[in-house]
Scaffold this motif. Structure first.
Motif, mmCIF file in Angstrom:
data_model
loop_
_atom_site.group_PDB
_atom_site.id
_atom_site.type_symbol
_atom_site.label_atom_id
_atom_site.label_comp_id
_atom_site.label_asym_id
_atom_site.label_seq_id
_atom_site.Cartn_x
_atom_site.Cartn_y
_atom_site.Cartn_z
ATOM 1 N N SER A 299 0.965 -0.979 0.005
ATOM 2 C CA SER A 299 -0.107 0.225 0.410
ATOM 3 C C SER A 299 1.087 1.447 -0.143
ATOM 4 N N ALA A 300 2.085 1.080 -0.073
ATOM 5 C CA ALA A 300 3.231 2.125 -0.148
ATOM 6 C C ALA A 300 2.393 2.716 1.541
ATOM 7 N N GLY A 301 2.254 3.303 2.346
ATOM 8 C CA GLY A 301 2.019 3.636 3.834
ATOM 9 C C GLY A 301 0.399 4.519 3.606
ATOM 10 N N ALA A 302 0.057 3.616 2.182
ATOM 11 C CA ALA A 302 -2.221 4.324 2.423
ATOM 12 C C ALA A 302 -3.288 3.757 2.896
ATOM 13 N N GLY A 303 -2.627 2.332 3.475
ATOM 14 C CA GLY A 303 -3.461 1.655 4.488
ATOM 15 C C GLY A 303 -4.446 1.484 3.477
ATOM 16 N N PRO A 304 -5.779 0.679 4.244
ATOM 17 C CA PRO A 304 -7.203 -0.081 3.650
ATOM 18 C C PRO A 304 -7.757 1.125 1.996
ATOM 19 N N THR A 305 -7.384 1.633 1.362
ATOM 20 C CA THR A 305 -7.936 2.501 0.295
ATOM 21 C C THR A 305 -8.346 1.287 -0.856
ATOM 22 N N LEU A 306 -9.004 2.158 -1.793
ATOM 23 C CA LEU A 306 -10.275 1.364 -2.463
ATOM 24 C C LEU A 306 -8.436 0.765 -3.265
ATOM 25 N N ALA A 307 -7.611 1.716 -3.808
ATOM 26 C CA ALA A 307 -6.548 1.307 -4.739
ATOM 27 C C ALA A 307 -6.277 0.153 -4.194
ATOM 28 N N THR A 308 -5.339 -0.037 -3.041
ATOM 29 C CA THR A 308 -4.826 -1.406 -2.319
ATOM 30 C C THR A 308 -5.969 -2.581 -2.166
ATOM 31 N N ALA A 309 -7.129 -2.053 -2.627
ATOM 32 C CA ALA A 309 -8.498 -3.083 -2.433
ATOM 33 C C ALA A 309 -8.463 -3.917 -4.185
ATOM 34 N N LEU A 310 -8.459 -3.164 -5.118
ATOM 35 C CA LEU A 310 -8.655 -3.183 -6.326
ATOM 36 C C LEU A 310 -7.408 -4.179 -6.747
ATOM 37 N N MET B 2 -5.477 -6.258 -4.660
ATOM 38 C CA MET B 2 -6.024 -7.313 -4.576
ATOM 39 C C MET B 2 -7.057 -8.512 -5.301
ATOM 40 N N VAL B 3 -8.051 -7.147 -5.454
ATOM 41 C CA VAL B 3 -9.505 -8.179 -6.146
ATOM 42 C C VAL B 3 -9.508 -8.760 -7.729
ATOM 43 N N LEU C 153 -2.888 -10.970 4.209
ATOM 44 C CA LEU C 153 -3.151 -9.647 3.222
ATOM 45 C C LEU C 153 -3.379 -8.435 3.511
ATOM 46 N N LEU C 154 -4.933 -8.927 3.028
ATOM 47 C CA LEU C 154 -5.622 -7.792 3.631
ATOM 48 C C LEU C 154 -5.911 -6.835 4.618
ATOM 49 N N VAL C 155 -6.149 -8.182 5.311
ATOM 50 C CA VAL C 155 -5.998 -7.299 7.293
ATOM 51 C C VAL C 155 -4.728 -6.746 7.201
ATOM 52 N N GLY C 156 -3.033 -6.929 7.115
ATOM 53 C CA GLY C 156 -2.498 -6.359 7.363
ATOM 54 C C GLY C 156 -2.532 -5.316 6.287
ATOM 55 N N LEU C 157 -3.249 -4.802 5.892
ATOM 56 C CA LEU C 157 -3.501 -3.750 4.544
ATOM 57 C C LEU C 157 -3.988 -2.456 5.869
ATOM 58 N N GLY C 158 -4.704 -3.399 6.222
ATOM 59 C CA GLY C 158 -5.955 -2.403 7.076
ATOM 60 C C GLY C 158 -7.246 -2.525 7.461
ATOM 61 N N PHE C 159 -7.474 -3.313 6.399
ATOM 62 C CA PHE C 159 -8.961 -3.831 6.524
ATOM 63 C C PHE C 159 -9.300 -4.449 7.432
ATOM 64 N N THR C 160 -10.886 -4.485 8.196
ATOM 65 C CA THR C 160 -11.258 -5.320 9.039
ATOM 66 C C THR C 160 -11.263 -7.049 8.520
ATOM 67 N N ALA D 23 -12.011 -10.516 4.171
ATOM 68 C CA ALA D 23 -12.870 -12.003 3.112
ATOM 69 C C ALA D 23 -13.675 -11.962 2.545
ATOM 70 N N VAL D 24 -14.928 -10.834 2.273
ATOM 71 C CA VAL D 24 -15.832 -10.873 1.267
ATOM 72 C C VAL D 24 -14.789 -9.795 0.116
ATOM 73 N N ILE D 25 -14.048 -9.024 0.058
ATOM 74 C CA ILE D 25 -12.643 -8.856 -0.997
ATOM 75 C C ILE D 25 -12.217 -9.507 -1.240
ATOM 76 N N SER D 26 -11.639 -10.853 -0.834
ATOM 77 C CA SER D 26 -11.099 -11.765 -1.779
ATOM 78 C C SER D 26 -11.727 -13.175 -1.989
ATOM 79 N N LEU D 27 -12.991 -13.150 -1.712
ATOM 80 C CA LEU D 27 -14.199 -13.963 -2.454
ATOM 81 C C LEU D 27 -14.915 -13.209 -3.784
ATOM 82 N N CYS D 28 -14.085 -12.143 -3.532
ATOM 83 C CA CYS D 28 -14.980 -11.405 -5.030
ATOM 84 C C CYS D 28 -14.013 -11.827 -5.920
ATOM 85 N N GLY D 29 -12.639 -11.753 -5.443
ATOM 86 C CA GLY D 29 -11.439 -12.076 -6.310
ATOM 87 C C GLY D 29 -11.426 -13.289 -6.867
#
Length: 479
Positions: free
Chosen positions: A91-102, A104-105, A128-135, A140-146
């Protein structure tokens, strides 16, 4: 009456899924009901059911071994802090943003699924998504969508089986699946955007703009996979298309700077992916080496190397086996029962009876074809299993109705992959990986199977309905 009897085991299972009974109760009751119906209503010989279960035992054992290795690796990476450090780099320090979610997904999770399959991508994606700062729930939902990449999962064996069953070309079926798969990929992108943006307090025009970006990312991923199908063939298309998405999103997030790299923290995951790919290639050349292609082997190998490489403290080394054993038991038992349920439905004649009934509906069947594929994925948790169960039905129906068998097969393949996403097997694994990462005070829903299913079910049913409507409108014109 025959159709109702064939439906009975499925209805029992679905009804118990809505209760607060233990997670193993629904598949156990469904399997028992399927056995009774098979014996009493379909005249299935006990030896035939036993043979089916014995034949499926190797797959079942491999799946529960994959779960064991995956959960153990997840706990090691979490306790060592490696997932948090990898998340910071991605995430380059950006945290749980839409860009980092996309990223991953549309990149990391589907790439892992394309090269490994079996839902191994959840093992890496959720922590990894939890490590990015997502709950944990959002992770889990984002990973399933992937997992919308399923038609190309594990280098597309289900798509290959579809080609062999129908006598159609492997590549042309892959292209057809890529065309249909735009719908579930976009659906997953929209759900991801809404979860992430609303979680960050974005509403109104900001939500609309973010959702448009997510849809654009989904369309781009679909276009890259389609292009790879046309240029390189179907087997590597998913891996190539999603690898390109990883590079593109990393360049965006890290503003063109990919160095310095993530260091030793990425080695266990890299070993898992590289080992499965190399083992699969070795097994293709020398069948006796088939075991080397199993994700179970390489997930356990990744665990073995992760402990000393990441310098896991002695107290954590002692804690991980117990934690992993408890989580494995809660996940592996229901998963094994669901796999047995699918085997009994097929061997007991119930799947065949349902297929015959659906195939006699005529043109109205085209709307339901996507739901047939989705149901096959839900029950079997496998594109290959669903293709074996319903592939012949789809081909026969295409010929009877005078529609394109290639497009109907592609629809089935894509719908199956999306049905797997909300199936109990994937939901159980995602929950098992996410729930231990829940911390007191975290906002939003917890990553329980019930909560995950409540969100994923409508996200799967609505796209399947859209695919069915498109099929009913378009297929008769191009047949």
């Amino acid at each position: 009456m025959t159709v109702l009897l064939a439906l009975a085991p499925i209805l029992v299972t679905l009804a118990l899924l809505l209760t607060r009974l233990p997670s193993w109760a629904a598949p156990a009751a469904g399997t028992a009901t399927a056995v009774l119906v098979g014996f009493s209503a379909f005249g299935t010989a006990p030896a035939h059911l036993g043979s089916a279960l014995v034949g499926g035992a190797p797959t079942l054992l491999e799946v529960v071994a994959i779960i064991a290795g995956g959960i153990t690796l997840s706990r090691i990476m979490e306790r060592s802090g490696a997932n948090g450090r990898l998340g910071e780099w991605l995430s380059a320090g950006a945290g749980p943003t839409l860009a980092t979610a996309l990223l991953m997904v549309h990149g990391v999770v589907p790439f892992l699924e394309a090269v490994t399959g079996f839902g191994v991508s959840l093992i890496i994606g959720v922590p990894l998504l939890v490590g990015l700062g997502f709950t944990p729930f959002r992770a889990a939902v984002i990973s399933l969508c992937g997992l919308a990449i399923a038609p190309w999962g594990s280098m597309a064996p289900g798509t290959l089986l579809g080609a062999r069953l129908t006598g159609l070309g492997f590549q042309e079926i892959g292209v057809a699946a890529a065309l249909w798969n735009v719908v579930p990929t976009v659906a997953g992108a929209v759900l991801t955007a809404v979860l992430v943006l609303r979680g960050r307090g974005r509403h109104g025009s900001a939500l609309v703009r973010g959702t448009a970006v997510a849809v654009g990312s989904a369309v781009l991923q679909s276009g890259l996979i389609l292009a790879a199908n046309l240029a390189l063939g179907t087997a590597p298309a998913g891996a190539v298309g999603t690898a390109a998405m990883i590079l593109l999103w990393l360049l965006v997030i890290r503003r063109g700077q990919l160095t310095p790299g993530p260091g030793r923290d990425v080695v266990p995951y890299a070993l898992l992916v590289a080992g499965v790919v190399a083992g699969t290639l070795a097994a293709a050349a020398v069948p006796a080496l088939d075991l080397l292609g199993s994700p179970a082997v390489w997930s356990l190998a990744a665990c073995a190397i992760a402990v000393p490489l990441l310098r896991l403290p002695p107290a954590d080394r002692r804690a991980v086996p117990g934690e992993a054993a408890v989580l494995w038991w809660r996940t592996a038992v229901p998963t094994a029962l669901y796999l047995a349920f699918g085997l009994v439905l097929t061997a007991g004649g119930m799947s065949g009876a349902l297929a015959d009934a659906l195939g006699g509906m005529g043109a109205a069947y085209l709307f339901l074809a996507s739901f047939v594929g989705g149901a096959g994925g839900f029950i079997t948790a496998s594109n290959t299993g669903s293709m074996a169960m319903f592939g012949a039905l789809q081909l026969d129906t295409a010929h009877a109705l005078g529609v394109s068998p290639v497009l109907l097969n592609g629809l089935h393949n894509s719908a199956t992959g999306w049905g797997i996403v909300t199936g109990p097997v994937r939901i159980q694994v995602a929950s098992a990986l996410a729930a231990p990462l829940q911390r007191p005070g975290m906002p939003g829903l917890t990553a329980s199977p019930r909560n995950l299913a409540a969100v994923m079910l409508p996200a799967v049913v609505l796209p399947l309905a859209l695919m069915g409507a498109i099929a009913a409108a378009v297929l008769p014109r191009v047949g």
